[in-house]
Motif scaffolding. Structure first.
Motif, short mmCIF file in Angstrom:
data_model
loop_
_atom_site.label_atom_id
_atom_site.label_comp_id
_atom_site.label_asym_id
_atom_site.label_seq_id
_atom_site.Cartn_x
_atom_site.Cartn_y
_atom_site.Cartn_z
N ALA A 45 0.20 60.21 28.16
CA ALA A 45 -0.21 60.72 26.63
C ALA A 45 -0.27 59.53 25.83
CB ALA A 45 1.17 61.28 26.10
N ARG A 46 -1.28 59.99 24.65
CA ARG A 46 -1.39 58.80 23.62
C ARG A 46 -0.29 58.89 22.72
NH1 ARG A 46 -6.49 61.30 24.04
NH2 ARG A 46 -8.32 60.09 24.48
N ILE A 47 0.23 57.78 22.30
CA ILE A 47 1.28 57.53 21.34
C ILE A 47 0.86 57.93 19.88
CG2 ILE A 47 2.93 56.11 20.50
CD1 ILE A 47 3.07 54.60 23.00
N VAL A 48 1.03 58.96 19.24
CA VAL A 48 0.63 59.05 17.97
C VAL A 48 1.45 58.51 16.68
CG1 VAL A 48 0.66 61.01 16.28
CG2 VAL A 48 -0.16 61.38 18.76
N SER A 49 2.78 58.31 17.16
CA SER A 49 3.53 57.82 15.94
C SER A 49 4.75 57.13 16.93
CB SER A 49 3.79 58.50 14.94
OG SER A 49 4.51 59.58 15.26
N ILE A 50 5.47 56.19 16.40
CA ILE A 50 6.69 55.77 16.89
C ILE A 50 7.65 55.53 15.45
CG2 ILE A 50 8.00 54.08 17.92
CD1 ILE A 50 5.33 53.29 19.63
N ASP A 51 8.70 56.31 15.45
CA ASP A 51 9.51 56.03 14.25
C ASP A 51 11.00 55.47 14.67
OD1 ASP A 51 11.35 56.29 11.88
OD2 ASP A 51 10.97 58.25 11.64
N LEU A 52 11.06 53.91 14.23
CA LEU A 52 12.22 53.30 14.88
C LEU A 52 13.24 53.14 13.69
CD1 LEU A 52 10.48 50.79 17.13
CD2 LEU A 52 11.44 52.88 17.71
N ASP A 53 13.15 53.77 12.64
CA ASP A 53 14.04 53.58 11.29
C ASP A 53 15.61 53.80 11.81
OD1 ASP A 53 12.03 52.60 9.93
OD2 ASP A 53 11.78 54.46 8.70
N ARG A 77 22.02 50.18 24.03
CA ARG A 77 21.61 51.40 24.79
C ARG A 77 22.00 52.94 23.99
NH1 ARG A 77 25.20 52.81 29.78
NH2 ARG A 77 23.43 54.37 29.90
N ARG A 78 22.78 52.77 22.96
CA ARG A 78 23.16 53.91 21.95
C ARG A 78 21.90 53.77 21.18
NH1 ARG A 78 28.70 52.51 21.98
NH2 ARG A 78 28.06 51.41 19.90
N ALA A 79 21.74 52.84 20.49
CA ALA A 79 20.50 52.70 19.57
C ALA A 79 19.13 53.23 19.93
CB ALA A 79 20.42 51.46 18.94
N VAL A 80 19.15 52.99 21.17
CA VAL A 80 17.54 53.16 21.77
C VAL A 80 17.02 54.65 21.85
CG1 VAL A 80 17.86 53.48 24.23
CG2 VAL A 80 15.88 52.04 23.63
N ARG A 81 18.25 55.55 21.99
CA ARG A 81 18.08 57.03 22.06
C ARG A 81 17.96 57.51 20.59
NH1 ARG A 81 23.68 57.25 25.16
NH2 ARG A 81 23.09 56.24 27.03
N LYS A 82 17.93 56.68 19.46
CA LYS A 82 17.67 57.07 18.37
C LYS A 82 15.97 57.33 18.10
CE LYS A 82 22.12 57.33 17.27
NZ LYS A 82 22.68 58.57 16.49
N ALA A 83 15.01 56.67 18.71
CA ALA A 83 13.79 56.66 18.31
C ALA A 83 13.30 58.06 18.37
CB ALA A 83 13.21 55.79 19.50
N ARG A 84 12.24 58.20 17.69
CA ARG A 84 11.61 59.44 17.49
C ARG A 84 9.88 59.02 17.90
NH1 ARG A 84 15.74 61.00 18.16
NH2 ARG A 84 16.87 62.25 16.81
N ILE A 85 9.46 59.42 19.08
CA ILE A 85 8.22 58.97 19.32
C ILE A 85 7.49 60.40 19.51
CG2 ILE A 85 6.44 58.09 21.29
CD1 ILE A 85 8.75 56.34 21.97
N GLU A 86 6.14 60.68 18.75
CA GLU A 86 5.27 61.78 18.98
C GLU A 86 3.93 61.48 20.09
OE1 GLU A 86 2.25 64.62 16.01
OE2 GLU A 86 3.78 62.98 15.03
N TYR A 87 3.76 62.22 20.68
CA TYR A 87 2.78 62.30 21.86
C TYR A 87 1.59 63.05 21.74
CZ TYR A 87 6.53 59.46 24.41
OH TYR A 87 7.52 58.70 24.53
N ASP A 88 0.56 62.74 22.23
CA ASP A 88 -0.62 63.59 22.32
C ASP A 88 -0.88 63.89 23.89
OD1 ASP A 88 -2.89 65.30 22.34
OD2 ASP A 88 -4.07 63.63 21.41
N PRO A 89 -0.47 64.80 24.51
CA PRO A 89 -0.46 64.77 25.95
C PRO A 89 -1.89 64.62 26.62
CG PRO A 89 1.08 66.33 25.23
CD PRO A 89 0.01 65.83 23.98
N LEU A 90 -2.04 63.99 27.62
CA LEU A 90 -3.36 63.60 28.40
C LEU A 90 -3.13 64.15 29.76
CD1 LEU A 90 -4.19 60.16 27.22
CD2 LEU A 90 -5.41 61.99 26.64
N PRO A 91 -4.11 64.57 30.59
CA PRO A 91 -4.03 64.93 31.86
C PRO A 91 -3.20 63.84 32.80
CG PRO A 91 -6.21 65.31 31.27
CD PRO A 91 -5.51 64.49 30.11
#
Length: 793
Positions: free
Chosen positions: A58-66, A123-137
């Motif tokens: 997938a393409r990474i559309v956005s990464i929200d790490l706030d 390890r706990r913090a890493v799960r808070k990320a929000r990543i938006e994907y644009d799927p590819l084949p």
């Protein structure tokens, strides 16, 4: 201080060619051995965790790490944009990003890293990320990748003779497809790196790796530093098996970049699930083959295409494919052959080195084919194998052009056949199977011929340093990596043997790029061969200096060549000088008591474009007999007995070598019979933890486990006449798989070829049993009664 603090031990066990304990055994069993995670943490140490891709492609559309940054205890985050130098950790082709940049290529690919004040917080913090994907084949099946011509390296092909014409003219032919699965390294100590910033922008890295020099280079490139600004230190690993040759680079790079950016020590230790999700495995292979043979089972021609799952990047797949081609022949002369290897690009973990490095995947195919030929001609598989062995006039050249000059396979197999009682047991098993409708026994004897050396000639070199202190103690440092295999023990034995002193005087220190530079990976079973020779060279230089001093100190005309070093003494004519006393005399006389040593394996050449040359310095041989019991109702099986005879040359340490033979066999048996990797339809690896991935346990070892080393001093000038013993014994496990196949064949007439895939899990065994039973039932009744009568007779 006394001249010699190591008093002579009467009748002490010689340092070389005898069983000595592993140099760290007492530390291992007491829990005092220091691994990377045991290093006392420096003040201000932070901990890293990796954020992984949830999509196979997938393409990474956005990464929200706030939300990640807002977690109390989080120091900061790393993304690809934070890497000041090259965002790449590929060992050969630069197609493997440290952190994904714009596109993700498999589920589990690291996208970012969290740096926090504790391991749990990261390890706990890493799960808070929000990543938006644009799927590819996504391509998950290597055969689909083959259809689409998606390869990480160009296809490889080796042709010898006229295989197509010989196939067409052969009186008998077999054609088929087969598959063998991959394998997780499952080292006891997972991937781990610990980096500390030093003065002037330098980095000190402690890393669980088989290749400290490569880690030095990858880190220096990632940080845009010179190599002399990065020191990599590695005292010991808790297992590696190839998984820490190239794939430790990602963890080393993230830890080092984080230490550089935040100006504090950083440790990266993924948990087991993340480790298995991120890292590559042994390549699974798909085979399409056709073989022509005569009525006795002699192979006349063979064509095979091997398709390996490479994963998303090249990593070491090219050399793995090359080694599979060079080991397809195993112990057999193939006059006409067409051998192809394809490294298919899939959206899964990038597969990598694993004990045998493609050799097992190549050799197991010819053993499977040989087994099928034997059933087709109605002969014992051992007789068909012996008929096809290398040996005799015009039958000693491999398909890639190397002469098999040290062949002992006939003698070795003959010895094992006799001492294991193979023929009598074959008859007893036939009688058992005729009277047992549910439980079936199987027996198989398989050989091994395994080439030793790196396929790339310039990797076959090593360096070492040896220091003698004024109290007579000795310190050795070399470029090899101790991963539990006893490399340091053997190198210490070599140095003690060269200096004529007891083993207790010698100690090995951590591999360190600031001591021995430009090292090769500890891989390809070359660790003791290369580093032992380099250490011997260093020790010999010091011994010659000491011999000259001893000779000159006892009058004129004494030839230094006549001075002997033995039993912790130095003998000059009738005079015996304690070793420590001579060392002190040398110090006072300003004789250099340390030296470097170097070794380069001679006589190697390889043409990568033609796949021909002499890639191996010598061959290691072996053979194994396995006897199994299979429950044809449940698919469960047991290994009842294993007889292993392996060629370790003139073994430096028979106890360590026997342990390597045992371990290699059991690990190979796990690969071929129970260790199954499975990805779901989204491309997520579902066997990513001890709860979902089964490796052999103690109860899987046979109650009768007979292991012996074959007496055979190496004809080449290897270290003390020994042979490598790290990878070759894994191939002995072929006998377990083919013994299971033999038992399944007994469900029918013994001549029906069971379509048994590997790993031979209970499900795979039941599928093969059903196939044999169905084919046998479909056969004419008269044929079945004839077979039954023959079995009872």
């Amino acid at each position: 201080m006394k001249a010699d603090v190591f008093p002579r031990v009467p009748h002490a066990v010689p340092a070389a060619h005898h069983a000595h304990p592993h140099e760290s055994a007492h530390l291992h069993v007491s829990g005092a051995a220091t691994y990377v995670d045991d290093i006392r943490e420096l003040a201000g140490t932070a901990h890293a965790a990796l954020g992984l891709s949830a999509k196979a492609h997938a393409r990474i559309v956005s990464i929200d790490l706030d939300a990640v940054r807002a977690v109390p205890g989080v120091i900061g985050v790393l993304t690809a944009a934070d890497i000041p130098g090259s965002n790449d950790c590929g060992p050969i082709i630069h197609d493997d990003p440290i952190l994904a940049d714009g596109v993700v290529h498999y589920i589990g690919q690291p996208v970012f890293a969290v740096i926090a004040d504790s391991h749990d917080t990261a390890r706990r913090a890493v799960r808070k990320a929000r990543i938006e994907y644009d799927p590819l084949p996504a391509v998950l099946d290597p055969l689909e990748a083959k259809r689409q011509e998606r390869f990480v390296v160009p296809p490889m092909r080796l042709v010898r003779g006229e295989p197509a014409a010989r196939l067409a003219a052969a009186p008998r032919r077999l054609k088929g497809s087969w598959k063998v699965g991959g394998q997780e390294q499952f080292y006891l100590e997972g991937q781990i790196s610990y980096a500390a910033p030093k003065e002037d922008g330098c980095i000190h890295l402690w890393c669980s790796t088989q290749h400290p020099t490569e880690m030095q280079l990858v880190v220096s490139h990632a940080l845009a530093l010179a190599s002399n600004q990065v020191v990599v230190e590695m005292r010991r690993m808790g297992g590696a098996f190839g998984g820490k040759e190239s794939q430790s680079a990602l963890f080393a790079s993230v830890a080092a970049v984080a230490a550089w950016k935040f100006g504090r020590p950083v440790k990266l230790r993924p948990d087991r699930d993340d480790d298995m999700m991120i890292t590559g495995k042994r390549h699974d292979f798909h085979y399409d083959y056709e073989v022509g043979f005569d009525d006795e089972g002699r192979i006349l021609a063979v064509c095979i295409e091997m398709t390996a799952r490479a994963g998303f990047s090249a990593d070491l797949s090219g050399p793995v494919g090359t080694r599979a081609i060079c080991h397809f022949d195993n112990a057999y002369f193939l006059s006409d052959a067409d051998i192809r290897a394809l490294c298919a690009r899939t959206n899964t973990q990038s597969n990598t080195a694993f004990r045998g490095f493609g050799g097992p995947q190549g050799a197991v195919a010819i053993e499977y084919i040989m087994d099928s030929i034997a059933r087709a001609v109605g002969r014992d598989p051992l007789d068909v194998r012996k008929l096809n062995f290398y040996g005799g006039e015009g039958r000693n050249t491999t398909p890639y052009g190397q002469t098999v000059a040290d062949n002992v396979i006939h003698e070795l197999v003959g010895e094992l056949e006799a001492e294991s009682g193979y023929r009598a047991r074959r008859a007893a098993i036939a009688a058992f199977n005729a009277a047992s409708p549910v439980l079936k026994k199987g027996l198989a004897l398989t050989p091994v011929k395994f080439g030793i050396s790196f396929n790339v000639a310039h990797y076959n070199q090593a360096g070492a340093l040896v220091h003698i202190y004024t109290d007579g103690s000795v310190l050795v440092n070399h470029g090899g990596a101790e991963m539990g295999q006893g490399l340091n023990t053997k190198v210490c034995q070599v140095v003690a043997n060269e200096l004529g002193i007891s083993l207790g005087r010698v100690r090995a220190t951590a591999a360190d790029t600031s001591k021995v530079a430009n090292t090769s990976a500890t891989a390809a079973s070359t660790g003791a061969d290369l580093n032992g020779k380099a250490a011997e060279d260093a020790a010999r230089r010091i011994r010659l200096r000491l011999a000259e001093l001893a000779a000159s100190s006892h009058g004129e005309g004494i030839d230094p060549a006549t001075v002997r070093f033995a039993d912790d003494h130095v003998f000059v004519g009738d005079h015996a000088i304690p070793f420590g006393e001579l060392v002190q005399q040398a110090y006072v006389a300003r004789v250099q008591l340390w030296s470097d040593g170097f070794y380069a394996t001679p006589g190697l050449n390889w043409d990568r474009s033609k796949l021909t040359g002499r890639p191996f310095y010598y061959y290691a041989y072996g053979a194994a007999v396995s006897e199994v019991l299979v429950d044809t109702l449940t698919g469960e099986w047991r290994l009842l007995r294993a007889d292993l005879l392996h060629d370790a040359g003139n073994s430096i340490n028979p106890a360590i070598d026997a342990g390597q033979v045992e371990g290699g066999f059991i690990q190979g048996m796990g690969w071929l019979t129970m260790e199954e990797l499975w990805w779901n339809k989204e491309g997520r690896l579902m066997t990513h933890a001890p709860s979902t991935y089964k490796i052999p346990a103690t109860h899987d070892c046979p109650p009768e486990f007979r292991v012996r080393l074959f007496r055979n001093r190496n004809r080449e000038d290897t270290i003390l006449g020994s042979k490598a013993v790290g990878e070759p014994p894994l191939l002995l496990s072929f006998s377990a798989l083919l013994a299971i196949r033999d038992a399944i064949a007994a469900v029918g007439d013994g001549r029906i070829d069971p379509p048994l895939r590997a790993p031979a899990t209970p499900e795979a065994i039941l599928d093969a049993v059903d196939a044999v039973r169905a084919q046998f039932s479909a056969a004419p009744a008269a044929a079945r009664s004839d077979v039954a009568a023959e079995a009872l007779a």
